[in-house]
Structures are given as C-alpha cells and as structure tokens.
Write an enzyme that holds these catalytic residues in place. Sequence first.
Site, mmCIF file in Angstrom:
data_model
loop_
_atom_site.group_PDB
_atom_site.id
_atom_site.type_symbol
_atom_site.label_atom_id
_atom_site.label_comp_id
_atom_site.label_asym_id
_atom_site.label_seq_id
_atom_site.Cartn_x
_atom_site.Cartn_y
_atom_site.Cartn_z
ATOM 1 C CG HIS A 77 -53.663 23.883 43.458
ATOM 2 N ND1 HIS A 77 -54.564 23.222 44.273
ATOM 3 C CD2 HIS A 77 -52.871 24.610 44.289
ATOM 4 C CE1 HIS A 77 -54.329 23.529 45.535
ATOM 5 N NE2 HIS A 77 -53.307 24.372 45.579
ATOM 6 N NE ARG A 121 -48.376 25.309 43.504
ATOM 7 C CZ ARG A 121 -49.334 26.151 43.902
ATOM 8 N NH1 ARG A 121 -49.137 26.911 44.979
ATOM 9 N NH2 ARG A 121 -50.461 26.249 43.250
ATOM 10 C CG ASP A 163 -34.592 12.010 37.747
ATOM 11 O OD1 ASP A 163 -33.614 12.639 38.195
ATOM 12 O OD2 ASP A 163 -34.888 10.857 38.121
ATOM 13 C CD GLU A 220 -48.765 26.883 50.608
ATOM 14 O OE1 GLU A 220 -49.482 27.282 49.678
ATOM 15 O OE2 GLU A 220 -48.236 25.748 50.640
ATOM 16 C CB SER A 228 -55.038 32.098 48.645
ATOM 17 O OG SER A 228 -55.234 33.242 47.838
ATOM 18 C CG ASP A 229 -53.105 27.259 50.330
ATOM 19 O OD1 ASP A 229 -54.169 26.677 50.586
ATOM 20 O OD2 ASP A 229 -52.474 27.068 49.282
#
Length: 262
Positions: free
Chosen positions: A50, A75, A89, A155, A180-181
């Site tokens: 996000h 994430r 990497d 989620e 929340s998700d």
Amino acid sequence: MKQHLLNDSLARRLRAGKPVSAAWAQLGSNVSAEIFAEAGFDALIIDMEHGPWDMQNTLAAMQACKGTGCVPFVRVPWNDMVWCKRALDLGAGGVHVPYISTREEAEYAVRCCKYPTAGGVRGIAGSQRAVCYGLDKADYYARADRDIVVMLAIESPEGVANIDAIAAVEGVDGIFIGPSDLSTTMGHLADPSQPDVQAAIRTIEAAAKAHGRFLGTIAPDFEGAKKLYDRGYSLVYFMSDTTSLSVLARGAVQAFKDSYPE
C-alpha cells in the site's frame, strides 16, 4: 569490512514466541526508516503493498537499518515469485505475504522465499545486496533458507476456513492477521470489532498456536499492542510513519486551536 545482513536472532525470537517491536514504513522515506531503526525497533516493515515504495527507495530504507539491529521486512504487493525474490535480493530479513486463502497459496509463498535446494523457486544470484555484492555469498547461501522469516497474512473468510491447513505448511514461520481487510471481506467495512470477525480472529489465533507459528498483527499504539502481546502475539506493528505522525499533528493543531480560538 563486510557486514552480514541476516540477523538470525530476530528469527529465533519470533519462532520462540517472544515479543518483538515493529513499525510500519509507509511513507516511502529512507529518513523515517532510519528514525525508526535508530529509535531501537526490532523490525521495520516496508509496506510495498500500500505504500509508495519502488525498488530504489526500498533499498535506501534497508541501508538506513544497517548496523542498528533493526531487521527490515517487506510486505510484498502480492504472493508473487518476482516480488519475493526482489525483496529478498535487496536484503530483507523477512517477507510478509498478503491475502493468503488456501494451503496451495501458502505452499507457493514459501517456495517463493526458498532456494531450489530447499524445495523453492527463488532464483539465485551472486551480485545482489543480500550477498554483499558477491563478498558474502557462502554465508548468505548457508543461512538464507533457515534465517529468513516467512509470514502469511489471513485476510478473508476463505483464509479463516483454511487456516488449519495453511498454518500446517512447512516453512511458514508466522501468521499475520489483517483485521481491517478481514472484517471488510466479511461484510463489515474496516470494522473488526464485530462479533463474527472477533470469532474468526480467535479461530486464526488457535490454529497458529496449535502449529507453533508466531502471531502477528497491527495496533494503533503500544497500549493496544501490549494487550496483544499479553494474548500471545509476537510481532505487533504499533507505530507508523504515516498514521502516528498524523495523530500527533492533529493533536498539536487541536491544542493550538483550543488555546487560540477564532
């Protein structure tokens, strides 16, 4: 002098179920990343799902953590081999994979983070930052499949229904609950307080603990995080360079307005 990037002490603490402090890096800023790392957070989660991160500023944020003891996690935007490979990497010590709903997706996420010698599909290269640009290949290759943390986010109702099978997958270290998700996919827009969502969260918690996986989630502040740590969570993201600053800013402005009303 080269410095090994992998910090196995954090992985060992998480796998032992011990509490670890964590902060969100969501601004896309290596400066805020450095502030969190210098402040002493154990882990910094670079939010490529996000946040406005590209590979170059993700690299800069990881460099800002070097030498501080703060381990950068990423994430990734999705459960994808290329995103996991590129994050690792760059030197990520852990990968947070969003929106895992089935055992097959969990198995794929683990394979994305492991080399083929450990049953994975991660490509190997001897020139990237993770191996200190070729100066630390032997040590990194020997430790990566053991020391990199793989955490999967639940989620969706499907993920809850399949949580026992997901948590049983070998190579999964932790289960992250995205409240929340999860609540939104259950029909309650960003409202995890609903009884059915809380019941789902308890189901996830029980399965993770039964399979020896550490639990991760978010909290708005340390007071909220402490309740979760006391409930058995190990990795709680309780500060963010966006929302924490916005709360502080709003409070400061309100204090000004209260003192000097129009």
